[in-house]
Enzyme design. Sequence first.
Site, PDB file in Angstrom:
ATOM      1  N   PRO B  71     -56.431  -2.588   6.765  1.00 54.60           N
ATOM      2  CA  PRO B  71     -56.880  -2.658   8.518  1.00 54.60           C
ATOM      3  C   PRO B  71     -55.799  -3.524   9.705  1.00 54.60           C
ATOM      4  O   PRO B  71     -55.108  -3.804   8.685  1.00 54.60           O
ATOM      5  CB  PRO B  71     -58.213  -3.614   8.550  1.00 54.60           C
ATOM      6  CG  PRO B  71     -57.929  -4.882   7.325  1.00 54.60           C
ATOM      7  CD  PRO B  71     -57.537  -3.452   5.986  1.00 54.60           C
ATOM      8  N   HIS B  72     -55.523  -2.755  10.217  1.00 52.16           N
ATOM      9  CA  HIS B  72     -54.170  -2.827  11.116  1.00 52.16           C
ATOM     10  C   HIS B  72     -55.378  -2.390  12.232  1.00 52.16           C
ATOM     11  O   HIS B  72     -55.844  -1.526  12.635  1.00 52.16           O
ATOM     12  CB  HIS B  72     -52.965  -2.614  10.707  1.00 52.16           C
ATOM     13  CG  HIS B  72     -53.289  -1.452  10.981  1.00 52.16           C
ATOM     14  ND1 HIS B  72     -53.799  -0.404  10.245  1.00 52.16           N
ATOM     15  CD2 HIS B  72     -52.808   0.202  11.886  1.00 52.16           C
ATOM     16  CE1 HIS B  72     -54.022   0.833  10.392  1.00 52.16           C
ATOM     17  NE2 HIS B  72     -53.216   0.937  11.250  1.00 52.16           N
TER      18      HIS B  72
END
Lengths: 97, 161
Positions: B71-72
């Site tokens: 995730p980012h």
Amino acid sequence: VMRIATVCGMGFGTSMMLAMQIRRLLAEEGVRSAVDPVDLASFKTMRADIVVAPRDMHPHLKDVSARVVLVDNLVDKTEIRTKVLESVRAYLAEHPR
Amino acid sequence: MNSAPGDLNEILHRSMVRARLKAASWEEAVEQAGRLLVDAGSCESRYVSAMADAVREIGPYIVVAPGVAMPHARPEQGVRRPAVAVVTLERPVEFGHRANDPVDLVIAFAALDKNAHLVTLQSISHLLMNQESLARVRAADSDQELWAGLGIAPSTHGTKE
């Protein structure tokens, strides 16, 4: 020169991971190309001969006229090599120098 | 050994790894990893919401390999300084990815500078391609074992600690 776009949601993660590997792969194969990681929004306004994206980007790439390569495992060199080279060869066969 | 800006030994610290956290859903898994980034002062809490929003809006494409989610969000969504957090889950969660579910390893990152970020992604890719260290990371029962499994060499730049 053949233009390859690697596409992901933000142009900052998965598309960059794909771009790094594809640049290395095509350099090894001696194929001239420009490989650009882009986010989905910028992609809509650019021209590319081949599009490489994570599998789950597929719904966003339905209207794309370029060849689309969908990758399941972004760190699987064999999968990326096989799928990308297949599309690259098909493109080069259609566009002989 | 020399390290470049963005190398994991520069931006992933011992305090940023957690083994066998409990998460009931992918949202909780993202939240757990995101909280480590926030607690380390790497980003504002809105960055964590942005990571989850990206999955909701665009899809679970951040599940980059079998069992691995990264995730980012974007730098302008609240990043203060680059960092990486690594979390393993007690029970794997489903992100809704066709090929790579369920996920038991979450690597969240916050990036600013593009060149340093490329180095970070390269280090993470190497880690994910190394089946041995990946197996050690997944099998780790404690934060210490997880840290050891990552096999990160000490930084030569003498950053904090």
